[in-house]
Scaffold this motif. Sequence first.
Motif, PDB file in Angstrom:
ATOM      1  N   CYS A  20       0.760  -1.151  -0.028  1.00  0.00           N
ATOM      2  CA  CYS A  20      -0.010   0.003   0.210  1.00  0.00           C
ATOM      3  C   CYS A  20       0.840   1.353   0.128  1.00  0.00           C
ATOM      4  CB  CYS A  20      -1.063  -0.043   1.074  1.00  0.00           C
ATOM      5  SG  CYS A  20      -2.024   1.352   1.139  1.00  0.00           S
ATOM      6  N   ASP A  22       0.651   4.005   1.149  1.00  0.00           N
ATOM      7  CA  ASP A  22       0.543   4.897   2.505  1.00  0.00           C
ATOM      8  C   ASP A  22       1.561   4.290   3.661  1.00  0.00           C
ATOM      9  OD1 ASP A  22       0.003   7.457   3.377  1.00  0.00           O
ATOM     10  OD2 ASP A  22      -1.530   6.470   4.482  1.00  0.00           O
ATOM     11  N   THR A  61       5.170   6.926  -1.517  1.00  0.00           N
ATOM     12  CA  THR A  61       4.059   7.737  -0.641  1.00  0.00           C
ATOM     13  C   THR A  61       3.966   9.010  -1.391  1.00  0.00           C
ATOM     14  OG1 THR A  61       5.911   8.746   0.505  1.00  0.00           O
ATOM     15  CG2 THR A  61       5.216   6.519   1.496  1.00  0.00           C
ATOM     16  N   LEU A  65      -4.022  10.007  -4.360  1.00  0.00           N
ATOM     17  CA  LEU A  65      -5.148   9.439  -4.581  1.00  0.00           C
ATOM     18  C   LEU A  65      -5.999  10.127  -5.748  1.00  0.00           C
ATOM     19  CD1 LEU A  65      -6.941   8.696  -1.337  1.00  0.00           C
ATOM     20  CD2 LEU A  65      -5.748   7.194  -2.736  1.00  0.00           C
ATOM     21  N   PRO A  71      -8.977   3.172  -3.459  1.00  0.00           N
ATOM     22  CA  PRO A  71      -8.900   1.881  -2.934  1.00  0.00           C
ATOM     23  C   PRO A  71      -9.747   0.968  -3.669  1.00  0.00           C
ATOM     24  CG  PRO A  71      -9.122   3.644  -1.357  1.00  0.00           C
ATOM     25  CD  PRO A  71      -9.137   4.383  -2.735  1.00  0.00           C
ATOM     26  N   ALA A 101      -3.946   1.215  -2.984  1.00  0.00           N
ATOM     27  CA  ALA A 101      -4.384   2.282  -2.041  1.00  0.00           C
ATOM     28  C   ALA A 101      -5.312   1.421  -0.856  1.00  0.00           C
ATOM     29  CB  ALA A 101      -4.957   3.496  -2.906  1.00  0.00           C
ATOM     30  N   CYS A 103      -5.295   0.508   1.763  1.00  0.00           N
ATOM     31  CA  CYS A 103      -5.233   0.892   3.188  1.00  0.00           C
ATOM     32  C   CYS A 103      -5.728   2.047   3.468  1.00  0.00           C
ATOM     33  CB  CYS A 103      -3.827   0.826   3.677  1.00  0.00           C
ATOM     34  SG  CYS A 103      -2.711   1.917   2.657  1.00  0.00           S
ATOM     35  N   VAL A 104      -6.208   2.980   2.745  1.00  0.00           N
ATOM     36  CA  VAL A 104      -6.433   4.250   2.740  1.00  0.00           C
ATOM     37  C   VAL A 104      -7.990   4.376   3.090  1.00  0.00           C
ATOM     38  CG1 VAL A 104      -6.714   6.622   1.847  1.00  0.00           C
ATOM     39  CG2 VAL A 104      -4.560   5.407   1.719  1.00  0.00           C
TER      40      VAL A 104
END
Length: 207
Positions: A20, A22, A61, A65, A71, A101, A103-104
């Motif tokens: 992920c 992030d 990172t 988005l 996600p 993504a 985990c967001v």
Amino acid sequence: QTLNVILDEIITDIVAPDWCFDEGIINMNDLLPEDLNTNGTWEMLEGDTAATLTGNIFDPTTLELSFDFLPDDGGIDYRFRYTTTNEGCISITEITMNIHADCVVLPCGEKDVDISTAITPNGDAYNETFEIKGIELCGFEYNVKIFNRWGALVYESDDYQNDWNGTSSKASVGSAGKVPNGTYYYIITIKDSGLPPFTGPLYIGTK
């Protein structure tokens, strides 16, 4: 006597675990076979270059988005190449990895919605249209109705695109098809969001 020396290429393919964006940076050397030296060079062959590769440090990172990176949309496939020498041969290791993504958590709640309180559609490219912001990436559609102070409907859209600048085909308009300056009232229904309708005043002026 002429001796021709040829360095054979040993190519190794590795599929790295998904990551992920992030969750932080990745030391690409950690993905190499344990018996391979780390004196070689890394390069990014495929993937969104908004994520940076500096030496052996890959930093996803820096991705942001967007409608193309959300996600649960499958993420972005990256391919890297590591080149070095090993036991007299050229060693090439190609690593594929999916950066996602998942985990967001998108901001799609009632407190995340930001609605214009005033617009000044005077052609200065500032504050020109009535906007619903803050949850653009959530994929919702907006039903918007605008009323004047007497309760007359002056604008309606079933799939609003943040583009209303005071124009109206209704009878209660001023010159050039524009509603007069003053206070209006909106009702916004965000479809399939589970959120209650939003209501409030909207001032329209030319200054």
